[in-house]
Design a protein around this motif. Structure first.
Motif, short mmCIF file in Angstrom:
data_model
loop_
_atom_site.label_atom_id
_atom_site.label_comp_id
_atom_site.label_asym_id
_atom_site.label_seq_id
_atom_site.Cartn_x
_atom_site.Cartn_y
_atom_site.Cartn_z
N ALA A 11 0.85 -1.20 0.00
CA ALA A 11 0.00 0.00 0.00
C ALA A 11 0.88 1.24 0.00
O ALA A 11 1.84 1.33 0.75
N ARG A 12 0.53 2.19 -0.84
CA ARG A 12 1.31 3.42 -0.95
C ARG A 12 0.42 4.64 -0.72
O ARG A 12 -0.80 4.55 -0.84
N SER A 13 1.05 5.75 -0.41
CA SER A 13 0.35 7.03 -0.39
C SER A 13 0.27 7.50 -1.83
O SER A 13 1.30 7.71 -2.47
N ASN B 198 -0.77 9.74 -5.18
CA ASN B 198 -0.98 11.12 -5.64
C ASN B 198 -1.82 11.21 -6.90
O ASN B 198 -2.41 12.25 -7.18
N ASN C 178 -0.33 20.61 -2.92
CA ASN C 178 -1.42 19.64 -2.72
C ASN C 178 -2.66 19.96 -3.55
O ASN C 178 -3.64 19.21 -3.50
N LYS D 237 -3.53 17.83 -7.40
CA LYS D 237 -3.89 16.42 -7.22
C LYS D 237 -5.20 16.26 -6.46
O LYS D 237 -5.93 15.30 -6.65
N ARG E 84 -8.16 1.03 2.58
CA ARG E 84 -7.32 0.07 1.85
C ARG E 84 -7.97 -1.31 1.83
O ARG E 84 -7.94 -2.00 0.81
N PRO F 265 -2.83 10.88 1.93
CA PRO F 265 -3.05 11.76 3.09
C PRO F 265 -2.24 13.05 2.96
O PRO F 265 -1.11 13.03 2.47
N MET F 266 -2.81 14.15 3.42
CA MET F 266 -2.11 15.45 3.34
C MET F 266 -2.36 16.29 4.59
O MET F 266 -3.51 16.53 4.96
N GLY F 267 -1.24 16.73 5.18
CA GLY F 267 -1.35 17.65 6.31
C GLY F 267 -1.05 19.08 5.90
O GLY F 267 -1.15 19.98 6.73
N GLY F 268 -0.69 19.28 4.65
CA GLY F 268 -0.30 20.62 4.20
C GLY F 268 -1.51 21.46 3.81
O GLY F 268 -1.90 21.49 2.64
N LEU G 61 -6.54 16.22 8.87
CA LEU G 61 -5.86 15.66 7.70
C LEU G 61 -6.85 15.64 6.54
O LEU G 61 -8.05 15.44 6.76
N ARG H 84 9.52 3.94 -3.02
CA ARG H 84 9.18 3.63 -1.63
C ARG H 84 10.37 3.94 -0.72
O ARG H 84 11.48 3.46 -0.93
N ARG I 186 11.57 2.00 5.92
CA ARG I 186 11.07 2.26 7.27
C ARG I 186 12.13 1.79 8.26
O ARG I 186 13.03 1.01 7.92
C1 LIG Z 1 0.06 13.13 8.60
C2 LIG Z 1 0.52 13.09 7.16
C3 LIG Z 1 0.69 14.29 6.48
C4 LIG Z 1 1.09 14.25 5.14
N1 LIG Z 1 1.13 15.43 4.44
C5 LIG Z 1 1.36 15.38 3.10
C6 LIG Z 1 1.21 16.56 2.31
O1 LIG Z 1 0.84 17.64 2.79
N2 LIG Z 1 1.46 16.45 0.98
C7 LIG Z 1 1.83 15.28 0.40
O2 LIG Z 1 2.03 15.25 -0.82
N3 LIG Z 1 1.97 14.14 1.13
C8 LIG Z 1 1.72 14.16 2.46
N4 LIG Z 1 1.78 13.00 3.20
C9 LIG Z 1 2.19 11.74 2.54
C10 LIG Z 1 3.50 11.17 3.14
O3 LIG Z 1 4.60 11.87 2.64
C11 LIG Z 1 3.55 9.67 2.81
O4 LIG Z 1 2.45 9.06 3.44
C12 LIG Z 1 4.84 9.02 3.28
O5 LIG Z 1 5.94 9.55 2.63
C13 LIG Z 1 4.80 7.51 3.06
O6 LIG Z 1 4.61 7.22 1.70
P1 LIG Z 1 4.20 5.74 1.24
O7 LIG Z 1 2.91 5.44 1.96
O8 LIG Z 1 3.98 5.83 -0.24
O9 LIG Z 1 5.29 4.83 1.62
C14 LIG Z 1 1.37 13.01 4.50
C15 LIG Z 1 1.17 11.82 5.21
C16 LIG Z 1 0.73 11.86 6.52
C17 LIG Z 1 0.47 10.53 7.22
#
Ligand SMILES: Cc1cc2nc3c(=O)[nH]c(=O)nc-3n(C[C@H](O)[C@H](O)[C@H](O)COP(=O)(O)O)c2cc1C
Length: 215
Positions: free
Chosen positions: A34-36, A38, A91, A94, A155, A163-166, A186, A202, A205
């Motif tokens: 599973a990935r974050s 975009n 952010n 996307k 998932r 996820p985005m905190g920005g 978030l 990736r 960790r």
């Molecule tokens: C609390 C939180 C805040 C995050 N904020 C942002 C963000 O503002 N913009 C963004 O592009 N990714 C953001 N991310 C994504 C992280 O960078 C990403 O989950 C992390 O690098 C792991 O990536 P992976 O799940 O693909 O391994 C955020 C993730 C979390 C959990």
């Protein structure tokens, strides 16, 4: 199987041994693969998917069962544009393009539901009412936990999450949550990952040997 006394008194009647091992495919889906994400496919995602994921995530534990997580599902359209105006520049595009966006927030007035959620703690709501700062802290801590459960639930339902905190939380809250008083934590983009999903390579960790100590 025979349940232990603790399991019996906890009202657990599931065969825990049978459930104990998710197979590798499930563990890949939830964690290893599973990935974050975009970038998503254009396929629409029904907001009902988020409700269904919430209905799984809600069973994750919170302190005294306070359950402060609140979600605002934001389909494409006017509300999405309002949401995006509060996001940091990187952010925005996307999030405009994602099939669904979800604002995950905490409800600092969670105590108004404790009669239902925590009948075992009679009087707690009255005790918390004057303590806005304590409630805000409890709401934040427990809603953040619930967001973790939600990501895994999405998932588990075959969806991908970005996820985005920005973002400008104060601006977003004033715009979208003025009536409810919810406080955003978030923003999650939700959909099905486009290949290759707009992800960076990736990142590693920490190994358990570094992050875990057995005292
Ligand atoms: C609390 C939180 C805040 C995050 N904020 C942002 C963000 O503002 N913009 C963004 O592009 N990714 C953001 N991310 C994504 C992280 O960078 C990403 O989950 C992390 O690098 C792991 O990536 P992976 O799940 O693909 O391994 C955020 C993730 C979390 C959990």
């Amino acid at each position: 199987m025979t349940l232990t006394l603790d399991q019996t008194t906890a009202g657990i009647d599931t065969d825990l041994e049978a459930l104990a091992g998710l197979d590798d495919a499930a563990l890949d889906l939830l964690f290893r693969e599973a990935r974050s994400v975009n970038a998503f496919t254009d396929d629409d995602v029904d907001p009902a998917e988020v409700l269904a994921a919430y209905d799984l995530a809600k069973w994750g534990p919170t302190a005294m069962n306070v359950s402060p997580l609140r979600l605002a599902v934001v389909p494409r359209g006017e509300a999405r544009e309002r949401l995006v105006s509060h996001l940091s520049e990187g952010n925005r595009a996307k999030t405009l393009a994602a099939p669904l966006a979800v604002v995950a927030a905490a409800d600092p007035r969670f105590h108004s539901r404790l009669d239902t959620l925590a009948p075992h703690r009679a009087g707690l709501a009255d005790e918390l009412e004057p303590h806005a700062e304590r409630r805000a802290g409890m709401a934040r801590t427990n809603a953040l936990l619930q967001i973790g459960y939600l990501v895994l639930a999405l998932r588990a339902r075959g969806l991908h999450v970005g996820p985005m905190g920005g973002f400008d939380a104060a601006g977003l809250d004033a715009d979208l949550f003025a009536e409810s008083g919810w406080t955003s934590l978030l923003v999650l983009n939700v959909g099905r990952a486009a290949a290759p999903g707009g992800t960076h390579p990736r990142a590693p960790r920490l190994d358990a040997a570094e992050a875990v100590t057995v005292l």
